[in-house]
Design an enzyme around this catalytic site. Structure first.
Site, mmCIF file in Angstrom:
data_model
loop_
_atom_site.group_PDB
_atom_site.id
_atom_site.type_symbol
_atom_site.label_atom_id
_atom_site.label_comp_id
_atom_site.label_asym_id
_atom_site.label_seq_id
_atom_site.Cartn_x
_atom_site.Cartn_y
_atom_site.Cartn_z
ATOM 1 N N PHE A 49 -4.681 -6.057 -1.440
ATOM 2 C CA PHE A 49 -4.476 -6.201 0.114
ATOM 3 C C PHE A 49 -3.533 -7.141 0.660
ATOM 4 C CE2 PHE A 49 -8.518 -3.826 -0.482
ATOM 5 C CZ PHE A 49 -8.058 -2.517 -0.060
ATOM 6 N N THR A 77 -1.308 4.705 0.533
ATOM 7 C CA THR A 77 -2.083 3.633 -0.211
ATOM 8 C C THR A 77 -3.357 4.254 -0.719
ATOM 9 O OG1 THR A 77 -2.356 2.791 1.785
ATOM 10 C CG2 THR A 77 -0.869 1.544 0.470
ATOM 11 N N CYS A 106 -3.499 -7.090 4.571
ATOM 12 C CA CYS A 106 -3.963 -5.752 5.010
ATOM 13 C C CYS A 106 -4.904 -5.712 6.173
ATOM 14 C CB CYS A 106 -4.077 -4.815 3.915
ATOM 15 S SG CYS A 106 -4.334 -3.118 4.503
#
Ligand code: HEM
Length: 467
Positions: free
Chosen positions: A404, A270, A411
Site C-alpha cells: 500500500f 487494485t 494508500c
C-alpha cells in the site's frame, strides 16, 4: 566516493528501452533484479530510474525524509484528469494537504465498518450470478471481481449504482475510466511529441475526461438538491460537508470532483486483482483453502455476516495479506529525492555507497521486496498464510511488506480494500465450493496500470448446506 549503480548499458536516444517489454515491465524488472542485484539503474523515458528490491534499502528509503512522491510515468499523465486528486498531486501540493486532512477520518476504521451493508449488497449480486451460472460453467474471475470492486467503490463513495452484474457491457463511467487509464499508460511510454500527433487517441481521451467530470458534477448536484433520507455518510457526504480542520474551509467542487474520479480509478482495479490472485492461490493450495473454509464455517455458519464476525476471520485476513505479499497488484511505486531539509548541501547516498542524483527516481519493486529471503526465508516464494497471522505479522521487520505504499502518501483506501476483500471472500466461501475450471491452468499475469491474473477461470458449486 560512491559506487556506480549497476545496470545494463543504455543506448543513445532509446536508453534501456530494449531491455524491457513495455507491456510486461514488472516481470522484466524482476529478471533484471535477478541479474544485477538489489539495486540497479535503467534509463527510460529520458530519465534514470533506480530500482530497489531488498528490505534493507527499502527501509532506508521509507525512513528518510529526503524521498518524496513526485508523480512520474502513468501517474503524471493522469494529472491532466485529476490535477488536485490525492493520488496524482505532487509532494507539497496544498490541494493534497487539504484533501488528505479532510478525508482521512472518512477512511478511518469506524467509517469503513459502517460501509459493510453496501459491501454485502454488491457481494450478494456476485453470489446470485454465480449461483445461477451453475457449477458446470467457467467463471471469468477477474472480470467478475472487477464488476464487484467497481460497483462497491461507486456505491460506497458516491451512492451510485453501475449495476455491472446485470449487463455485459460496462457502464459508460467505468468505460471512460478504462479509456483514461489506457491513454495514460500509452502516453507514459512514448515521447510527448509523438502523442501530440495521435489525434484519435487525444479525442477519445479528452472525451472520456469530459464525461467523467460531467458525471461527477451531476452526482454532486443530485446529492445537494435531493439528499438521501436518512443522511448517507459516504465519502461524498464527507467531501461535501466536512471542513478542513486546519483552514476551517469546505472542499471546493473541483477538488471534490477530482477525488471522486480518483477513488474510482485508484479503488477498483487494485482490489479486483487482489481478489483474483487470492482465489487463484486458494484453489491451488488445498491446505490453506481448507483452513480458510473451516474458519468461515465455524465463524459465520449459514447466518448473517456482521462486522463483529468479520473481525474474527483472522486466517482469512492472513490469506489476503499473503496474497498481497506474493502478488502485489500495485507492484511498483516511486519516490524522488529532494534536498535534505536539515542540510541542503548533503548529497543523498543510499546504503552508504550509492549516490542518488536529484533527477533520479527510486522505484520500489514490491514483488522482489516481498520475497526478500533475508526476511521471508528460503520458502519466500511459497503461499504460506500462517506467516501473516497477527502475531507473526506484527513482528516482521519494518518496511518489508509495502503493498500500500509508504508514509503520508500511502494508500488512503487500504482499510477499505482489506475489509472489502475479507467480506467478499467470506461471503463467497460461505456459499460455494471452488475449483480451477482448467486443472492444467498455469498462472499468467496481465499488466495494465496494475497486475491481474490472465485467463483465470474457476467453477463455483453451491454448497449443500444452503441448497
Ligand atoms: C495510493 C495500493 C486500494 C485510494 C496507493 C499507493 C499504493 C496503493 C501502492 C501509493 C501510490 C504511490 O505512492 O504512488 C493499493 C492497493 C489496493 C488499493 C494494492 C487494493 C488492494 C485502494 C482503494 C482506494 C484507494 C480501495 C479508495 C477507496 C488510493 C488513493 C491513493 C492511493 C486516494 C493516494 C493517497 C495519497 O497520496 O494521499 N494505493 N490501493 N486505494 N490509493 Fe490505493
Amino acid at each position: 566516493m560512491s559506487t556506480p549503480i549497476p545496470g545494463p548499458p543504455a543506448w543513445p536516444f532509446i536508453g534501456n528501452l530494449r531491455d524491457v517489454n513495455v507491456n510486461d515491465t514488472v516481470r522484466c524488472f524482476g529478471e533484471l533484479a535477478d541479474t544485477y542485484g538489489p539495486i540497479f539503474k535503467l534509463h527510460l523515458g529520458g530519465d534514470d530510474r533506480i530500482f530497489i528490491c531488498s528490505r534493507e534499502l527499502v527501509d532506508e528509503v521509507c525512513s528518510r525524509k529526503e524521498f518524496v512522491k513526485i508523480p512520474i510515468g502513468s501517474i503524471k499523465q493522469l494529472q491532466v484528469v485529476t490535477p488536485d486528486g490525492l493520488f496524482t498531486a505532487p509532494h507539497g501540493h496544498e490541494a493534497w494537504a487539504v484533501g488528505h486532512r479532510t478525508l482521512l477520518p472518512a477512511f478511518g476504521p469506524l467509517s469503513i465498518r459502517a460501509m459493510l451493508p453496501e459491501m454485502l449488497d454488491i457481494t450478494s449480486q456476485a453470489v446470485l450470478k454465480w449461483a445461477r451460472f451453475g457449477e458446470h460453467n467457467a467463471i471469468n474471475v477477474t472480470e467478475d471481481f472487477t464488476r464487484l470492486t467497481l460497483d462497491t467503490i461507486a456505491l460506497c463513495s458516491m451512492d451510485t449504482r453501475f449495476n455491472s452484474f446485470y449487463q455485459n457491457e460496462l457502464h459508460p463511467f467505468p468505460q471512460a475510466i478504462r479509456t483514461i487509464l489506457m491513454g495514460a499508460q500509452g502516453r507514459s511510454t512514448r515521447p510527448a511529441w509523438l502523442s501530440s500527433f495521435m489525434w484519435n487517441e487525444k479525442r477519445e481521451f479528452d472525451g472520456a475526461n469530459e464525461f467523467l467530470h460531467k458525471f461527477a458534477e451531476e452526482v454532486i448536484t443530485k446529492r445537494r438538491n435531493s439528499p438521501p433520507i436518512p443522511v448517507k455518510q459516504d465519502l461524498l457526504d464527507a467531501m461535501l460537508n466536512r471542513k478542513d480542520p486546519v483552514t476551517g474551509k469546505h472542499l471546493d467542487d473541483a477538488l471534490i470532483i477530482d477525488n471522486m474520479i480518483t477513488f474510482l480509478i485508484a479503488g477498483h482495479e487494485t482490489t479486483a486483482g487482489l481478489l483474483s490472485f487470492l482465489f487463484y492461490l486458494l484453489v491451488t493450495h488445498p491446505s490453506a483453502y481448507t483452513v480458510l473454509q473451516k474458519e468461515v464455517d465455524d465463524t459465520l455458519g449459514n447466518g448473517p455476516i456482521t462486522i463483529e464476525l468479520i473481525s474474527k476471520l483472522q486466517y482469512t485476513k492472513a490469506c489476503v495479506r499473503e496474497a498481497l505479499r506474493l502478488r502485489p497488484t500495485a507492484a511498483i511505486w516511486g519516490v524522488s529525492p529532494i534536498n535534505n531539509p536539515d542540510d541542503a548541501d548533503q548529497p543523498i547516498i543510499l546504503g552508504n555507497q550509492w549516490l542518488i542524483k536529484p533527477n533520479q527516481t527510486v522505484l520500489v519493486l514490491c514483488p522482489k521486496l516481498h520475497r526478500d529471503p533475508s526476511v521471508f526465508g528460503v520458502d519466500a516464494d511459497e503461499f504460506k498464510p500462517d506467516r501473516m497471522l497477527e502475531d507473526n505479522f506484527k513482528v516482521l521487520p519494518k518496511n518489508c511488506w509495502k503493498p500500500f505504499g509508504n508514509g503520508a502518501r500511502a494508500c488512503i483506501g487500504s482499510d477499505f480494500a482489506m475489509q472489502e476483500a475479507i467480506v467478499a471472500t467470506a461471503a463467497l466461501f460461505q456459499k460455494f465450493d471452488f475449483k480451477l475450471a482448467d486443472p492444467d491452468y498455469k498462472l499468467s499475469v496481465q499488466q495494465t496500470l496494475t497486475l491481474k491474473p490472465k485467463g483465470f477461470f474457476m467453477k463455483a458449486k453451491l454448497r449443500p448446506s444452503i441448497d
